[in-house]
Design an enzyme around this catalytic site. Sequence first.
Site, PDB file in Angstrom:
ATOM      1  N   GLY C  11     -12.157  13.419 -33.476  1.00 34.79           N
ATOM      2  CA  GLY C  11     -10.798  13.340 -32.944  1.00 34.79           C
ATOM      3  C   GLY C  11      -9.752  13.876 -33.897  1.00 34.79           C
ATOM      4  O   GLY C  11      -8.678  13.302 -34.049  1.00 34.79           O
ATOM      5  N   LEU C  13      -7.647  17.635 -35.045  1.00 35.86           N
ATOM      6  CA  LEU C  13      -6.848  18.567 -34.251  1.00 35.86           C
ATOM      7  C   LEU C  13      -7.677  19.236 -33.161  1.00 35.86           C
ATOM      8  O   LEU C  13      -7.242  19.334 -32.011  1.00 35.86           O
ATOM      9  CB  LEU C  13      -6.245  19.643 -35.150  1.00 35.86           C
ATOM     10  CG  LEU C  13      -5.077  19.218 -36.039  1.00 35.86           C
ATOM     11  CD1 LEU C  13      -4.658  20.376 -36.913  1.00 35.86           C
ATOM     12  CD2 LEU C  13      -3.915  18.715 -35.205  1.00 35.86           C
ATOM     13  N   ALA C  14      -8.886  19.707 -33.509  1.00 33.66           N
ATOM     14  CA  ALA C  14      -9.700  20.438 -32.537  1.00 33.66           C
ATOM     15  C   ALA C  14     -10.156  19.508 -31.416  1.00 33.66           C
ATOM     16  O   ALA C  14      -9.989  19.813 -30.229  1.00 33.66           O
ATOM     17  CB  ALA C  14     -10.906  21.067 -33.247  1.00 33.66           C
ATOM     18  N   ARG C 298      -5.590  32.589 -55.696  1.00 27.37           N
ATOM     19  CA  ARG C 298      -6.332  31.334 -55.735  1.00 27.37           C
ATOM     20  C   ARG C 298      -7.734  31.441 -56.319  1.00 27.37           C
ATOM     21  O   ARG C 298      -8.126  30.659 -57.172  1.00 27.37           O
ATOM     22  CB  ARG C 298      -6.483  30.786 -54.314  1.00 27.37           C
ATOM     23  CG  ARG C 298      -5.413  29.828 -53.938  1.00 27.37           C
ATOM     24  CD  ARG C 298      -5.733  29.207 -52.602  1.00 27.37           C
ATOM     25  NE  ARG C 298      -4.510  28.617 -52.070  1.00 27.37           N
ATOM     26  CZ  ARG C 298      -4.473  27.859 -50.989  1.00 27.37           C
ATOM     27  NH1 ARG C 298      -5.565  27.606 -50.320  1.00 27.37           N
ATOM     28  NH2 ARG C 298      -3.342  27.355 -50.576  1.00 27.37           N
TER      29      ARG C 298
END
Lengths: 260, 290, 663
Positions: C11, C13-14, C298
């Site tokens: 549960g 975002l996707a 990065r």
Amino acid sequence: MTRDETAADSFFTRHQFLIYRLFSLAGLLPVGAFLVVHLLTNSSILGGAESFQDRVDTIHGLGPLLVPVEIAFIFLPILFHAVVGFVIIAGGMPNVGSYPYAGNIRYTLQRASGMIAFAFIVWHLVHLHWLGAPFRGTALPGFDPHHASSTLAVAMASLGMNLLYAIGMLAAVYHFANGLWSLGITWGVWTSPAAMRRANWLSVGVGAVLALAGLGSLVGIRRIDVDSARALEERRGEARRMLEGGVPATPAAVSADVGT
Amino acid sequence: MIAPAHSSDPSSSGSGEEQRAIRVRILRQDAPGQESYWERHVVPYEPNMNVISVLQRIAAGARAADGRPVAPVAWDCNCLEEVCGSCTMLINGATRMACSALVDRLLEDGEEIELRPMSKFPVVRDLVVDRRRLFRGLEKVKAWVPVDDSYDHGAGPRISPEEQEDAYPLSTCMSCGCCLEACPQYVKIEPVRRDGEAPEAFAERRQGAFDRGFVGAHAISQAMLFNSHPTGKMIADERLETLTAPGGIQMCGNAQNCVAVCPKGIPLTRSIARAGRSATLWAIKRLFDR
Amino acid sequence: MAQPRVLVVGGGLAGLSATMRLAELGVAVDLISLVPVKRSHSVCAQGGINSVNALTRQQGDSEWKHFDDTVYGGDFLQHQPPVKEMADWGPRIIDLMDRLGVPFNRTPEGFRDQRRFGGTLYKRTAFAGATTGQQLLYALDEQVRRHEVAGRVKKWEFWDFLAPVLDGHGRCRGAICQDLVSMQFRSFAADAVILASGGCGLVFGRSTMSMACTGSAISRAYQHGAAYGNGEFIQVHPTAIPGADKLRLMSESARGEGGRVWVPRTPQDPRDPTTIPESERFYFLEDRYPKYKNLVPRDIATREIFDICVNEGLSVERDRPCVYLDLTHIPRQELDRKLHGILEIYEKFQGVDPRSVPMKIFPAVHYSMGGLWVDYQRSAGGGMEEGSPRNHQTTIPGLYAIGECDYQYHGANRLGANSLLSCIFSGLFCASGVIAGGEGASRTAAEEPARLFDSALRREQDRHEALLGRRGGGDNPYAIHQDLGALMTRVATVVRRNDQLAAAYDEVCTLEERWTRSAVSDTGNWTNQNVTFTKSLGDMFPLAKIILKGALLRDECRGAHFKPAFSVPGLSATDPVDRRREAEAWCDRFAANTERWLKSTVARPGADGHPQITYEDIDTSLIPPRPRLYGLVGADLIEEVWRERQASVAEGASRATVAAAAT
């Protein structure tokens, strides 16, 4: 503590919002307003027996209306405020030990002061009000509105009684002043933290004035000389009886009697 | 949640200095309805520990302070960054998030760290509590924007930076329950399933009991968040109806503990006062519109 | 046909966006999650969400450029049609989230404000304070709660996905799940199962991921036959705050605002860092990259910090690797104005004020680009075909994967602020295809014979009982996890070497063997976190093997996968002719490497317990691969040579077309 309500909602639950709002309102009007008038009236005793008697006579000028007014605007609202208040207190779980924040301390004191003030009011009625006469007997002479200062001075003679009144009165004043601040949040008068802080000063001010008035009354009572006060009250009583008996009086005497 | 444990390299503690130990006292309970009991644990001290890492060591060790093997202590956690709201518990008597409770700070208060489950929610096991009532509060106040659907209808309404700055803090509420735990007006509701009661019937009865209880600061604040949103306010009246129903805003006693304990510093009392104002106006309007 | 039923696992975002869209389309959704969905790992995302917007469009930006940045940033290791579709959907997704009430930061006029993120020239990133992920998740959580109240969705929180249920044709017809409170098992009949279970950071012990990111759901799908793609691509964030329990992100903005990275020249100098004189400090990034200094990309920052601690032994602390990230030279007021939020995080979790004491930081595992292999159907326009049941379907028909747990969008390296977009996009986009896929079946999952589910459920029960039944004296699963995490972090994160990877693979097999002999200390059947953890630990080994084997076999450097033995140096010659020749050679080598390695790693479970690796060609038909040249010596010349070659290829192609037309 756990609660497992299964029965159909009581009248109290169904009208919770309305009852709580009326409770809050009652604390201000008429109960709070009465407290203000009462304490300020009492403080007139600082001006001596005569000034105090003037105020008392004004109130008692209501005559036969006084009792219904007292019942409708003072006793019933106080009783309503107290009953709902006790329900609220019973439903809460003070936790000032775990969360000793200023707001929480005030919350807890609000409940404690409410209970103290209520007990005190009951005692106050027994002690001084006509309602308490059957409970008093001869040991407690009570308060005679026609001899306001002298009977009060006799009733308040002991230091213990002064202490009791100081505690009861301060509890009521705290309850009102802090309640005023809380009421402003409940009704949404002050909403931002800054406004709440400003309102806090307002309630501190109101509380300070009332506390001074109340404590001043106690001081004022102690300054009353019973004999001279009684003499004054007797003189005024005669004048009043003459008036009531239809005996003509000089205009000066009338104005002195009615006072302001 | 799942509890991995990592102690630092054993060689780190062998540098000759005396091994410090952290003493922990935990109020345990094996299951709902069972007696709770205290259990002591000892965990080797490491720098920069928080309560979560102490609990991870305890779970890995699974031994009480007296060496007796015990079942690992159960607790809730997920993000460990104080944004998911899972790991609320009573630490040294006060409600807070275990992930941001640093051991060094706690040891300044006393020799022993005390952990207890939240007291306003039914205990599931040990430090795990059932916070369904909290989420039910969000359902009750309809804490959502009532959009038509999730298809493209262009951008949302224009919103001024001031409105955004007002709404954003309220929207960071992570449903941790600290405000409810500290609220003297929020009282535990723990219905017990009766003999022969069907699960559905019990669930319904429990929901009824939840709904009569105080909805709490978090839900009031969410109601105000959505009542201030241009689309959200289209059902503002429905939210106010809930807030003035039994268990609504009137239950607030203005102790203001909620705002004092909120780990996110959400202005909950401002929301409550605003809800009070809205409720006042709404009640008056209803009185005269009826 | 009866109302279709879909099971969504996870549960975040996707999972929430898929649930929302499916519920809207009239599908009954069961949503299971290890934690209450509002507590999912998506809340941890801070930065923002990328999309072309009205402003950047007027500065020359387009969906195509967002698409290009994403595939270039990902080193071309992703099928391009799904990425194009995602970039095309970007503006609509931001608008939708805006409508759902996400408190995006605003301009004075009331429009959404945007900031710039790494890997692009445009201010594409919409953000909501420093908690964009949390705000997006809450908006979706609220919509799903609304559907739940309306009876269209049922949430099963504190539930664990144990296994997909496959019918005789190998089609997924539901799943077996376990209630983590009562420990009861339950089978869910479902016309489709969508996995949205996120990353697998716990395979590395501590990472920036949440405790629920065990990867167990995808591992279980893999063990039941679903292929796994690009497992070796794991993003490591250069600056995280090492903690005893997890590694917390320290935003790049600390360096952006002037933070300096250094170590004492004396290894493990015991002095208070503020008293160490300048001459005894080694500002290694400034020293080695005089042009970019502390703001190198990065991956380079990550490698250098790792190198200075692990290989040069200059870590600040002896027991745990870390370097100083120093802000103390910047006035406090300025720090409070610009970096208040992130400094507060450091202070809160370290108990130290970073305004007066240098922070200690180290790289940390952050994101899994790889995940379950999923299909897609290319549309005529070069995007993904809306409504195709192939979209996001794993190799098991009826089993779908979306969000971080699929391998689809980020290739070899994910761009900042793209993960939130890919999660919401895949959730929304997959729904219509999932429904279409269910419609093709001859009967609904609910009509399947009960024994199909019963036998699957019994298998899981037996597995559970066997775990509980393991008796005393066995290895401690937490200790095994600690060893696994340390091993994986050491060999499979920043720098990879074949000898280490091969040895580590054997070690993982040994650890797995130890796991089979481990014992749980809680044998009860009520909220037994011990057995749940032990179970998920067992499912980490297949993932660890996929990561290690994929990394071992991939003899090149691509995105987050860095093997020094196969890195191609820049140009060294000074003479223009030699330099030109070097550049030509560089491009030859690049072309050969592309030919050999521009392929997705696809792992399937072998009968012997080892992953079987095959390679899949990549659809690069929209944007031809080109070298990623961040900071390389001679980049200009290499780029020039490469462009000339591309041009001549294009010319040759068009000439061929003309010739063909003429004949």
